[in-house]
Design a protein around this motif. Structure first.
Motif, short mmCIF file in Angstrom:
data_model
loop_
_atom_site.label_atom_id
_atom_site.label_comp_id
_atom_site.label_asym_id
_atom_site.label_seq_id
_atom_site.Cartn_x
_atom_site.Cartn_y
_atom_site.Cartn_z
N TRP A 103 0.88 -0.98 -0.08
CA TRP A 103 0.13 0.13 -0.01
C TRP A 103 0.97 1.28 -0.15
CZ3 TRP A 103 -5.40 -0.33 0.16
CH2 TRP A 103 -5.94 -1.55 0.57
N ILE A 104 0.68 2.26 -0.73
CA ILE A 104 1.32 3.45 -0.72
C ILE A 104 0.52 4.64 -0.84
CG2 ILE A 104 2.73 5.20 -2.28
CD1 ILE A 104 4.02 2.25 -3.58
N TYR A 105 0.40 5.43 0.02
CA TYR A 105 -0.23 6.73 0.42
C TYR A 105 0.65 7.92 0.34
CZ TYR A 105 -3.49 9.96 2.36
OH TYR A 105 -4.50 11.01 2.71
N ILE A 106 0.20 8.81 -0.67
CA ILE A 106 0.93 10.07 -1.14
C ILE A 106 0.41 11.17 0.00
CG2 ILE A 106 1.72 11.75 -2.84
CD1 ILE A 106 2.54 8.68 -3.31
N LEU A 107 1.41 11.45 0.79
CA LEU A 107 1.25 12.68 1.78
C LEU A 107 1.21 14.13 0.98
CD1 LEU A 107 3.03 11.39 4.75
CD2 LEU A 107 0.68 11.42 4.48
N SER A 108 2.20 14.27 0.32
CA SER A 108 2.40 15.62 -0.47
C SER A 108 3.17 15.67 -1.73
CB SER A 108 3.20 16.48 0.63
OG SER A 108 4.57 16.04 0.70
N GLY A 109 3.22 16.47 -2.40
CA GLY A 109 3.85 16.70 -3.94
C GLY A 109 3.07 15.77 -4.88
N GLN A 110 3.67 15.56 -6.03
CA GLN A 110 3.13 14.57 -7.04
C GLN A 110 4.08 13.89 -7.67
OE1 GLN A 110 1.45 18.21 -9.11
NE2 GLN A 110 2.76 17.57 -10.93
N VAL B 48 0.08 10.90 -9.69
CA VAL B 48 -0.33 10.44 -8.20
C VAL B 48 -0.38 11.82 -7.57
CG1 VAL B 48 -0.07 8.13 -8.05
CG2 VAL B 48 1.89 9.49 -7.61
N PHE B 49 -1.09 12.33 -6.68
CA PHE B 49 -1.09 13.63 -5.96
C PHE B 49 -1.31 13.42 -4.55
CE2 PHE B 49 -2.76 14.10 -10.19
CZ PHE B 49 -1.98 15.31 -10.70
N PRO B 50 -1.10 14.27 -3.69
CA PRO B 50 -1.68 14.16 -2.31
C PRO B 50 -2.86 13.21 -1.75
CG PRO B 50 -0.65 16.20 -2.71
CD PRO B 50 -1.09 15.62 -4.04
N GLU B 51 -2.94 12.62 -1.00
CA GLU B 51 -4.28 11.80 -0.84
C GLU B 51 -4.52 10.69 -1.71
OE1 GLU B 51 -7.37 14.06 0.68
OE2 GLU B 51 -6.16 15.41 1.88
N THR B 52 -3.33 10.33 -2.49
CA THR B 52 -3.53 9.05 -3.43
C THR B 52 -3.30 7.96 -2.68
OG1 THR B 52 -3.05 10.37 -5.51
CG2 THR B 52 -2.72 8.03 -5.55
#
Length: 59
Positions: free
Chosen positions: A28-35, A47-51
């Motif tokens: 599982w990968i969750y993006i906190l910030s950036g793209q 992918v963007f924050p909250e992805t």
């Protein structure tokens, strides 16, 4: 059942992981910030924050 958690910081222009697959584990990968661009099975996805991304186990 085994559980493992880790976090990573990826700087601009760098890769997070070499291309790989899982035969016995889920990821599982969750993006906190950036793209970023995620390359999955030969396709590219922005992918963007909250992805939240989940890898399927290979059969």
């Amino acid at each position: 059942m085994r559980s493992l958690s880790s976090d990573a910081f990826v700087t601009t222009g760098k890769e997070s992981f070499v291309y790989h697959s899982h035969h016995c584990e889920e990821e599982w990968i969750y993006i906190l910030s950036g793209q970023a661009i995620a390359k999955i099975d030969g396709e590219e996805f922005e992918v963007f924050p909250e992805t939240l991304w989940h890898s399927q186990l290979l059969q």
